[in-house]
Motif scaffolding. Sequence first.
Motif, PDB file in Angstrom:
ATOM      1  N   GLY A  83      -5.063   4.202  -2.460  1.00 59.41           N
ATOM      2  CA  GLY A  83      -4.282   5.370  -2.824  1.00 59.41           C
ATOM      3  C   GLY A  83      -2.862   5.265  -2.288  1.00 59.41           C
ATOM      4  O   GLY A  83      -2.537   4.386  -1.477  1.00 59.41           O
ATOM      5  N   SER A  84      -2.022   6.172  -2.758  1.00 58.63           N
ATOM      6  CA  SER A  84      -0.603   6.201  -2.343  1.00 58.63           C
ATOM      7  C   SER A  84       0.019   4.820  -2.435  1.00 58.63           C
ATOM      8  O   SER A  84       0.705   4.354  -1.513  1.00 58.63           O
ATOM      9  CB  SER A  84      -0.483   6.745  -0.913  1.00 58.63           C
ATOM     10  OG  SER A  84      -1.037   8.046  -0.811  1.00 58.63           O
ATOM     11  N   LEU A  85      -0.217   4.180  -3.550  1.00 60.75           N
ATOM     12  CA  LEU A  85       0.235   2.798  -3.713  1.00 60.75           C
ATOM     13  C   LEU A  85       1.749   2.705  -3.776  1.00 60.75           C
ATOM     14  O   LEU A  85       2.427   3.594  -4.326  1.00 60.75           O
ATOM     15  CB  LEU A  85      -0.398   2.197  -4.970  1.00 60.75           C
ATOM     16  CG  LEU A  85      -1.906   1.899  -4.835  1.00 60.75           C
ATOM     17  CD1 LEU A  85      -2.545   1.684  -6.198  1.00 60.75           C
ATOM     18  CD2 LEU A  85      -2.120   0.681  -3.949  1.00 60.75           C
ATOM     19  N   THR A  86       2.253   1.627  -3.230  1.00 62.75           N
ATOM     20  CA  THR A  86       3.690   1.337  -3.243  1.00 62.75           C
ATOM     21  C   THR A  86       3.901  -0.049  -3.838  1.00 62.75           C
ATOM     22  O   THR A  86       2.955  -0.848  -3.913  1.00 62.75           O
ATOM     23  CB  THR A  86       4.275   1.371  -1.834  1.00 62.75           C
ATOM     24  OG1 THR A  86       3.858   0.204  -1.120  1.00 62.75           O
ATOM     25  CG2 THR A  86       3.836   2.612  -1.063  1.00 62.75           C
ATOM     26  N   PRO A  87       5.122  -0.368  -4.246  1.00 59.85           N
ATOM     27  CA  PRO A  87       5.376  -1.719  -4.775  1.00 59.85           C
ATOM     28  C   PRO A  87       4.986  -2.823  -3.787  1.00 59.85           C
ATOM     29  O   PRO A  87       4.680  -3.943  -4.220  1.00 59.85           O
ATOM     30  CB  PRO A  87       6.879  -1.692  -5.045  1.00 59.85           C
ATOM     31  CG  PRO A  87       7.171  -0.258  -5.351  1.00 59.85           C
ATOM     32  CD  PRO A  87       6.280   0.523  -4.436  1.00 59.85           C
ATOM     33  N   GLU A  88       5.009  -2.515  -2.501  1.00 56.41           N
ATOM     34  CA  GLU A  88       4.624  -3.513  -1.500  1.00 56.41           C
ATOM     35  C   GLU A  88       3.143  -3.859  -1.552  1.00 56.41           C
ATOM     36  O   GLU A  88       2.706  -4.835  -0.939  1.00 56.41           O
ATOM     37  CB  GLU A  88       4.988  -3.034  -0.095  1.00 56.41           C
ATOM     38  CG  GLU A  88       6.487  -3.047   0.228  1.00 56.41           C
ATOM     39  CD  GLU A  88       7.271  -2.030  -0.576  1.00 56.41           C
ATOM     40  OE1 GLU A  88       8.410  -2.345  -1.006  1.00 56.41           O
ATOM     41  OE2 GLU A  88       6.751  -0.905  -0.793  1.00 56.41           O
ATOM     42  N   ASP A  89       2.357  -3.077  -2.263  1.00 50.79           N
ATOM     43  CA  ASP A  89       0.930  -3.374  -2.435  1.00 50.79           C
ATOM     44  C   ASP A  89       0.682  -4.330  -3.599  1.00 50.79           C
ATOM     45  O   ASP A  89      -0.460  -4.752  -3.811  1.00 50.79           O
ATOM     46  CB  ASP A  89       0.149  -2.082  -2.662  1.00 50.79           C
ATOM     47  CG  ASP A  89       0.181  -1.168  -1.452  1.00 50.79           C
ATOM     48  OD1 ASP A  89       0.415   0.049  -1.643  1.00 50.79           O
ATOM     49  OD2 ASP A  89      -0.029  -1.658  -0.327  1.00 50.79           O
ATOM     50  N   THR A  90       1.722  -4.652  -4.329  1.00 50.73           N
ATOM     51  CA  THR A  90       1.581  -5.582  -5.444  1.00 50.73           C
ATOM     52  C   THR A  90       1.166  -6.957  -4.935  1.00 50.73           C
ATOM     53  O   THR A  90       1.804  -7.526  -4.055  1.00 50.73           O
ATOM     54  CB  THR A  90       2.908  -5.690  -6.220  1.00 50.73           C
ATOM     55  OG1 THR A  90       3.208  -4.439  -6.816  1.00 50.73           O
ATOM     56  CG2 THR A  90       2.811  -6.760  -7.309  1.00 50.73           C
ATOM     57  N   ALA A  91       0.069  -7.471  -5.483  1.00 42.27           N
ATOM     58  CA  ALA A  91      -0.466  -8.750  -5.036  1.00 42.27           C
ATOM     59  C   ALA A  91      -1.703  -9.092  -5.866  1.00 42.27           C
ATOM     60  O   ALA A  91      -2.207  -8.250  -6.612  1.00 42.27           O
ATOM     61  CB  ALA A  91      -0.850  -8.697  -3.556  1.00 42.27           C
ATOM     62  N   VAL A  92      -2.178 -10.310  -5.684  1.00 39.47           N
ATOM     63  CA  VAL A  92      -3.510 -10.658  -6.176  1.00 39.47           C
ATOM     64  C   VAL A  92      -4.480 -10.345  -5.041  1.00 39.47           C
ATOM     65  O   VAL A  92      -4.274 -10.778  -3.905  1.00 39.47           O
ATOM     66  CB  VAL A  92      -3.603 -12.144  -6.573  1.00 39.47           C
ATOM     67  CG1 VAL A  92      -5.027 -12.476  -7.003  1.00 39.47           C
ATOM     68  CG2 VAL A  92      -2.617 -12.450  -7.694  1.00 39.47           C
ATOM     69  N   TYR A  93      -5.498  -9.582  -5.359  1.00 37.90           N
ATOM     70  CA  TYR A  93      -6.481  -9.162  -4.365  1.00 37.90           C
ATOM     71  C   TYR A  93      -7.751  -9.997  -4.531  1.00 37.90           C
ATOM     72  O   TYR A  93      -8.274 -10.147  -5.646  1.00 37.90           O
ATOM     73  CB  TYR A  93      -6.793  -7.683  -4.524  1.00 37.90           C
ATOM     74  CG  TYR A  93      -5.700  -6.797  -3.976  1.00 37.90           C
ATOM     75  CD1 TYR A  93      -4.472  -6.692  -4.619  1.00 37.90           C
ATOM     76  CD2 TYR A  93      -5.887  -6.071  -2.797  1.00 37.90           C
ATOM     77  CE1 TYR A  93      -3.459  -5.896  -4.113  1.00 37.90           C
ATOM     78  CE2 TYR A  93      -4.882  -5.271  -2.284  1.00 37.90           C
ATOM     79  CZ  TYR A  93      -3.665  -5.189  -2.942  1.00 37.90           C
ATOM     80  OH  TYR A  93      -2.669  -4.399  -2.430  1.00 37.90           O
ATOM     81  N   TYR A  94      -8.240 -10.508  -3.401  1.00 31.49           N
ATOM     82  CA  TYR A  94      -9.433 -11.336  -3.380  1.00 31.49           C
ATOM     83  C   TYR A  94     -10.496 -10.706  -2.482  1.00 31.49           C
ATOM     84  O   TYR A  94     -10.160 -10.140  -1.439  1.00 31.49           O
ATOM     85  CB  TYR A  94      -9.123 -12.724  -2.808  1.00 31.49           C
ATOM     86  CG  TYR A  94      -8.083 -13.517  -3.551  1.00 31.49           C
ATOM     87  CD1 TYR A  94      -6.728 -13.390  -3.259  1.00 31.49           C
ATOM     88  CD2 TYR A  94      -8.472 -14.422  -4.542  1.00 31.49           C
ATOM     89  CE1 TYR A  94      -5.778 -14.129  -3.936  1.00 31.49           C
ATOM     90  CE2 TYR A  94      -7.520 -15.174  -5.223  1.00 31.49           C
ATOM     91  CZ  TYR A  94      -6.184 -15.014  -4.912  1.00 31.49           C
ATOM     92  OH  TYR A  94      -5.246 -15.755  -5.598  1.00 31.49           O
TER      93      TYR A  94
END
Length: 123
Positions: A83-94
């Motif tokens: 939640g409360s996502l920001t552009p800094e959370d952009t990534a490939v998640y594994y």
Amino acid sequence: QLQLMESGGDLVQPGGSLRLSCATSGFILEDHTIAWFRQVPGKEREGVSCIGVGNIVKYADSVKGRFTISRDSAESTVNLQMGSLTPEDTAVYYCARSLFRRCSFSEHDYDRWGQGTQVTVSP
């Protein structure tokens, strides 16, 4: 067949929410720690959250209070509610399965990895 498969990645606006799932097979989920990592091109992979045996959880400081990890034994999945996502959370998640019962963010502790799912946070 031992397998982990992520799903749920998407494009979401800043402030939005997303739920990632890690579907597991070929092993007893309750007997293993499962972690979520993320990676941005050109940067090292970083631990985001993990859930250990007994459901002890750990979060990176950058996601505390915003992300919640949970284990669904009936469905053999580990979910990451973001939640409360920001552009800094952009990534490939594994998601990854640990060799140990304790939670850690050391990649060397993990022996099986999924293929990753892309999360993009952008207006």
